[in-house]
Design a protein around this motif. Structure first.
Motif, mmCIF file in Angstrom:
data_model
loop_
_atom_site.group_PDB
_atom_site.id
_atom_site.type_symbol
_atom_site.label_atom_id
_atom_site.label_comp_id
_atom_site.label_asym_id
_atom_site.label_seq_id
_atom_site.Cartn_x
_atom_site.Cartn_y
_atom_site.Cartn_z
ATOM 1 N N LEU A 78 4.828 8.895 0.351
ATOM 2 C CA LEU A 78 3.591 9.134 -0.383
ATOM 3 C C LEU A 78 2.543 9.755 0.523
ATOM 4 O O LEU A 78 2.671 9.717 1.753
ATOM 5 N N THR A 79 1.530 10.319 -0.101
ATOM 6 C CA THR A 79 0.406 10.923 0.613
ATOM 7 C C THR A 79 -0.894 10.346 0.071
ATOM 8 O O THR A 79 -1.096 10.336 -1.144
ATOM 9 N N VAL A 80 -1.745 9.892 0.977
ATOM 10 C CA VAL A 80 -3.057 9.366 0.612
ATOM 11 C C VAL A 80 -4.117 10.354 1.101
ATOM 12 O O VAL A 80 -4.207 10.626 2.307
ATOM 13 N N TRP A 132 -7.895 10.954 1.762
ATOM 14 C CA TRP A 132 -9.067 10.106 1.932
ATOM 15 C C TRP A 132 -10.138 10.853 2.734
ATOM 16 O O TRP A 132 -9.876 11.879 3.360
ATOM 17 N N THR A 170 -2.573 0.736 3.563
ATOM 18 C CA THR A 170 -1.755 1.448 2.582
ATOM 19 C C THR A 170 -0.330 0.928 2.571
ATOM 20 O O THR A 170 0.250 0.672 1.507
ATOM 21 N N SER A 204 2.381 4.279 -9.246
ATOM 22 C CA SER A 204 1.478 5.156 -8.492
ATOM 23 C C SER A 204 0.024 4.878 -8.848
ATOM 24 O O SER A 204 -0.847 4.814 -7.960
ATOM 25 N N GLU A 263 -2.924 3.403 -6.274
ATOM 26 C CA GLU A 263 -4.198 4.099 -6.056
ATOM 27 C C GLU A 263 -5.380 3.183 -6.333
ATOM 28 O O GLU A 263 -6.374 3.178 -5.585
ATOM 29 N N ILE A 303 -5.531 0.502 -3.389
ATOM 30 C CA ILE A 303 -5.942 1.097 -2.116
ATOM 31 C C ILE A 303 -7.427 1.451 -2.154
ATOM 32 O O ILE A 303 -8.155 1.252 -1.172
ATOM 33 N N THR A 304 -7.881 1.968 -3.287
ATOM 34 C CA THR A 304 -9.314 2.286 -3.436
ATOM 35 C C THR A 304 -10.164 1.030 -3.330
ATOM 36 O O THR A 304 -11.197 1.025 -2.646
ATOM 37 N N VAL A 306 -11.162 7.151 -1.277
ATOM 38 C CA VAL A 306 -9.787 7.526 -1.592
ATOM 39 C C VAL A 306 -9.825 8.533 -2.741
ATOM 40 O O VAL A 306 -10.214 8.195 -3.854
ATOM 41 N N SER A 356 -7.058 10.503 -3.802
ATOM 42 C CA SER A 356 -5.833 10.454 -4.602
ATOM 43 C C SER A 356 -4.729 9.793 -3.797
ATOM 44 O O SER A 356 -4.748 9.777 -2.559
ATOM 45 N N VAL A 357 -3.746 9.256 -4.537
ATOM 46 C CA VAL A 357 -2.526 8.708 -3.943
ATOM 47 C C VAL A 357 -1.355 9.367 -4.671
ATOM 48 O O VAL A 357 -1.182 9.173 -5.877
#
Length: 297
Positions: free
Chosen positions: A115-117, A119, A148, A173, A177, A180-181, A191, A193-194
């Motif tokens: 995955l890609t975060v 921020w 994360t 997903s 998100e 994590i936010t 944040v 997007s995730v």
């Protein structure tokens, strides 16, 4: 830098003094002394200023004391002041390759998650982030990265292997998100997007998932066959009931007079193409033969 500038100034003065005493060559001492002194002076003056670039926030520290944040622009400072800058542009935390997250489903199956975060740092919380991490690089390594990974593991642990691999990826997903936010926002980390890029099961789990999918497909096909058979049986029952009802109506409506009248009509139509003949219509004591002359209309 400040100490280096002072050293250059001293070296320039020494060269000029040596020139007056004729210890070294006149031209060499003069030019070198002036150049070294000018360079030292410029460096000394630059140590009293600092420029914060666009899309950056600076945090000054002097002798262990932390000052307020600096916005982009030119700032005056003490030569003993150090400035730590933080970029406010979005950054990507890519958990893939060596950083792929290994998770376990609620059933114990092993999954590998990429995955890609995306921020960014909230400029209003830069001072708090400096106290937590100490530098911009440490914000990602000490805050975004471990939090994360922890949340990803916790979310997948609530779902089955099939849900994590196939059926509930979008929901998982969105849940990651949100969590994590909620975790990073109070610390001054935005944040954006995730992106759940890939979920790969282990080899053992892949075989189990394939078997489960095949069983589900077989069950669905069997259920569809049962429904089809029930529908056909219901169709035949309805057709049989309709036929029986129609026969009952016909049987109740066909009296002897109606049958005799239909018989007359049938023989009259036949007489148009055949010679004269006699044929009974009906049965019983009340019936009589019917004589039809095919030569007359």
């Amino acid at each position: 830098m400040f100490y280096f500038a002072v050293l250059l100034l001293v070296a320039g003065i020494v060269l000029l003094v040596l020139k007056r005493r004729s210890i070294v060559g006149f031209r060499f001492a003069t030019l070198t002394g002036l150049l070294v002194g000018a360079l030292g002076l410029l460096l000394a003056l630059s140590s009293f200023t600092y420029i914060v670039e666009p899309y950056e926030v600076g945090v000054p520290t002097s002798l262990g004391s932390v000052g307020g944040t600096w916005k982009p622009g030119l700032h005056l400072k003490s030569p003993l002041t150090e400035v730590t800058t933080y970029s406010t542009r979005p950054s990507d935390l890519n958990l893939t390759g060596d950083d792929t997250v290994e998770v376990r489903s609620s059933e114990g199956g092993v999954l590998y998650v990429d995955l890609t975060v995306k921020w960014a740092i909230d400029p209003e919380h830069t001072l708090a982030l400096y106290k937590l991490s100490g530098s911009a690089a440490n914000v990602q390594q000490r805050l975004v990265y471990p939090d994360t990974r922890e949340i990803v593991r916790n979310v997948f642990a609530k779902h089955t292997s099939v849900e994590g691999y196939a059926t509930q990826r979008e929901a998982i997903s969105a849940e990651m998100e949100q969590l994590i936010t909620q975790r990073l926002s109070p610390r001054g980390i935005i944040v954006n997007s995730v992106n759940l890029r890939n979920v790969k099961p282990s080899d053992v789990l892949q075989k189990a998932i394939d078997q489960k999918i095949q069983q589900d497909q077989a069950t669905q096909q069997a259920a569809a066959a049962v429904l089809t058979a029930k529908a056909e049986a219901e169709k035949r029952r309805i057709e049989a009931e309709s036929t029986a009802a129609a026969n009952t109506v016909i049987a109740n409506s066909l009296t002897d007079k109606i049958l005799l009248s239909q018989c007359y009509e049938a023989f009259r139509a036949a007489a148009e193409k055949n010679p004269v003949y006699a044929s009974p219509c009906g049965s019983g004591s009340g019936s009589s033969p019917l004589i039809v002359d095919g030569t007359k209309r």
